[in-house]
Write an enzyme that holds these catalytic residues in place. Structure first.
Site, PDB file in Angstrom:
ATOM      1  N   GLU A  80       0.811  -1.220   0.000  1.00 12.52           N
ATOM      2  CA  GLU A  80       0.000   0.000   0.000  1.00 12.52           C
ATOM      3  C   GLU A  80       0.847   1.274   0.000  1.00 12.52           C
ATOM      4  O   GLU A  80       0.375   2.336   0.391  1.00 12.52           O
ATOM      5  CB  GLU A  80      -0.932   0.010   1.220  1.00 12.52           C
ATOM      6  CG  GLU A  80      -1.930  -1.122   1.277  1.00 12.52           C
ATOM      7  CD  GLU A  80      -3.029  -1.037   0.236  1.00 12.52           C
ATOM      8  OE1 GLU A  80      -2.915  -0.232  -0.708  1.00 12.52           O
ATOM      9  OE2 GLU A  80      -4.008  -1.790   0.369  1.00 12.52           O
ATOM     10  N   HIS A 110      -2.417   2.513   8.552  1.00  7.39           N
ATOM     11  CA  HIS A 110      -3.490   1.749   7.901  1.00  7.39           C
ATOM     12  C   HIS A 110      -3.744   0.483   8.707  1.00  7.39           C
ATOM     13  O   HIS A 110      -2.819  -0.290   8.963  1.00  7.39           O
ATOM     14  CB  HIS A 110      -3.105   1.401   6.473  1.00  7.39           C
ATOM     15  CG  HIS A 110      -4.023   0.411   5.817  1.00  7.39           C
ATOM     16  ND1 HIS A 110      -5.398   0.481   5.926  1.00  7.39           N
ATOM     17  CD2 HIS A 110      -3.759  -0.689   5.067  1.00  7.39           C
ATOM     18  CE1 HIS A 110      -5.945  -0.524   5.251  1.00  7.39           C
ATOM     19  NE2 HIS A 110      -4.965  -1.256   4.740  1.00  7.39           N
ATOM     20  N   HIS A 114      -6.523  -2.914   9.886  1.00  7.79           N
ATOM     21  CA  HIS A 114      -7.627  -3.818   9.563  1.00  7.79           C
ATOM     22  C   HIS A 114      -8.420  -4.086  10.846  1.00  7.79           C
ATOM     23  O   HIS A 114      -8.831  -5.212  11.104  1.00  7.79           O
ATOM     24  CB  HIS A 114      -7.103  -5.127   8.982  1.00  7.79           C
ATOM     25  CG  HIS A 114      -6.425  -4.981   7.656  1.00  7.79           C
ATOM     26  ND1 HIS A 114      -5.676  -5.983   7.095  1.00  7.79           N
ATOM     27  CD2 HIS A 114      -6.382  -3.955   6.767  1.00  7.79           C
ATOM     28  CE1 HIS A 114      -5.194  -5.592   5.925  1.00  7.79           C
ATOM     29  NE2 HIS A 114      -5.606  -4.352   5.712  1.00  7.79           N
ATOM     30  N   TYR A 131     -18.445  12.442  20.532  1.00  9.22           N
ATOM     31  CA  TYR A 131     -17.661  13.665  20.301  1.00  9.22           C
ATOM     32  C   TYR A 131     -16.205  13.356  19.970  1.00  9.22           C
ATOM     33  O   TYR A 131     -15.510  14.170  19.361  1.00  9.22           O
ATOM     34  CB  TYR A 131     -17.743  14.582  21.521  1.00  9.22           C
ATOM     35  CG  TYR A 131     -16.888  14.151  22.690  1.00  9.22           C
ATOM     36  CD1 TYR A 131     -15.624  14.689  22.878  1.00  9.22           C
ATOM     37  CD2 TYR A 131     -17.342  13.196  23.602  1.00  9.22           C
ATOM     38  CE1 TYR A 131     -14.829  14.293  23.940  1.00  9.22           C
ATOM     39  CE2 TYR A 131     -16.561  12.798  24.667  1.00  9.22           C
ATOM     40  CZ  TYR A 131     -15.305  13.347  24.831  1.00  9.22           C
ATOM     41  OH  TYR A 131     -14.528  12.945  25.890  1.00  9.22           O
ATOM     42  N   HIS A 155     -12.462  -3.150   3.424  1.00  5.72           N
ATOM     43  CA  HIS A 155     -11.010  -3.231   3.611  1.00  5.72           C
ATOM     44  C   HIS A 155     -10.556  -2.864   5.022  1.00  5.72           C
ATOM     45  O   HIS A 155     -10.030  -3.708   5.731  1.00  5.72           O
ATOM     46  CB  HIS A 155     -10.328  -2.328   2.565  1.00  5.72           C
ATOM     47  CG  HIS A 155      -8.849  -2.481   2.490  1.00  5.72           C
ATOM     48  ND1 HIS A 155      -8.143  -2.382   1.307  1.00  5.72           N
ATOM     49  CD2 HIS A 155      -7.902  -2.697   3.439  1.00  5.72           C
ATOM     50  CE1 HIS A 155      -6.859  -2.555   1.534  1.00  5.72           C
ATOM     51  NE2 HIS A 155      -6.685  -2.746   2.828  1.00  5.72           N
ATOM     52  N   TYR A 187      -6.399  20.703  23.325  1.00  7.29           N
ATOM     53  CA  TYR A 187      -6.452  19.597  24.283  1.00  7.29           C
ATOM     54  C   TYR A 187      -5.066  18.978  24.485  1.00  7.29           C
ATOM     55  O   TYR A 187      -4.304  18.834  23.539  1.00  7.29           O
ATOM     56  CB  TYR A 187      -7.429  18.525  23.780  1.00  7.29           C
ATOM     57  CG  TYR A 187      -7.495  17.305  24.678  1.00  7.29           C
ATOM     58  CD1 TYR A 187      -8.212  17.335  25.869  1.00  7.29           C
ATOM     59  CD2 TYR A 187      -6.817  16.128  24.339  1.00  7.29           C
ATOM     60  CE1 TYR A 187      -8.268  16.235  26.699  1.00  7.29           C
ATOM     61  CE2 TYR A 187      -6.869  15.018  25.169  1.00  7.29           C
ATOM     62  CZ  TYR A 187      -7.594  15.080  26.348  1.00  7.29           C
ATOM     63  OH  TYR A 187      -7.637  13.979  27.157  1.00  7.29           O
TER      64      TYR A 187
END
Length: 214
Positions: free
Chosen positions: A76, A95, A97, A116, A158, A211
């Site tokens: 990828e 990325h 799964h 939120y 995916h 934050y």
């Protein structure tokens, strides 16, 4: 070793993909950008994260050329590269799964602001249309769905992709959005989730800017 520190980050966070439950086996992939050299360090294709060493991590330029490393890069790599090419605020890509994000992606659902906490990724998490893994098509689909507005997107059938200014930020977004997906999934199982209004999400986006410890 070229980008030794960045490569070590890939080794460390690759293990965290497994221990945090964000993928299984050799699935998923991560990368970081070296801002000075404009080189990307990316996890190797199909290697056990607990067996991966810094020298196994692949270094590529922003044209997709391997400049250091003897392994094949993640399949990828194009999907990582496109965010470094097109977004100046992105310094790391994760990325996954992960189970609940992938479940919603299989339904081709976007994730609305039922929590939120989704503000870490934007006002929602879009779902990119399906494309074959490892292709330019999936890279384009991921970028088009995420654009400049969001920091995470579901990949239809995916998984999930998240971006941030550095690896801790991108990884944290991936973890948080997986939790948000689980909350949304569980709420849908027993009723209809109440969605936060747009004005509240605007407020959350502003509050999240200050934050934590900066």
């Amino acid at each position: 070793m070229l980008l030794e520190e960045k490569r070590q980050v890939i080794v460390e966070y690759g293990k965290k993909l497994i221990t945090a439950g964000l993928t299984r086996g050799t699935g998923g992939n991560i990368s970081v950008l070296d801002e000075k050299s404009k080189l990307m360090a990316i996890s190797p294709s199909g290697m056990d994260y607990f067996e991966t060493k810094p020298e196994d991590v692949v270094v590529m330029d922003l044209n997709g050329k391997i400049v250091d490393g003897f392994r094949k890069p993640s399949s990828e790599w194009r999907m990582h590269l496109i965010f470094y090419q097109k977004r100046e605020d992105v310094g790391a890509v994760v990325h996954t799964h992960s189970m609940f994000a992938t479940t919603l992606a299989t339904l081709h659902w976007e994730v609305p602001p039922a929590s939120y906490l989704i503000a870490y990724a934007g006002k929602k998490v879009p779902c990119a249309p399906y494309a074959t893994f490892g292709t330019q098509e999936i890279a384009d689909a991921a970028y088009d769905a995420m654009g400049e507005e969001y920091n995470a997107v579901l990949l239809a059938n995916h998984g999930l992709i998240a971006v941030g200014p550095d690896m801790p930020s991108a990884f944290g977004i991936a973890e948080t959005i997986e939790m948000v997906c689980e909350i949304y999934y569980r709420a849908k199982c027993v009723g209809e989730p109440v969605i936060l209004p747009d004005e509240e999400m605007e407020l959350m986006l502003e509050k999240f800017k200050t934050y934590g410890q900066k």
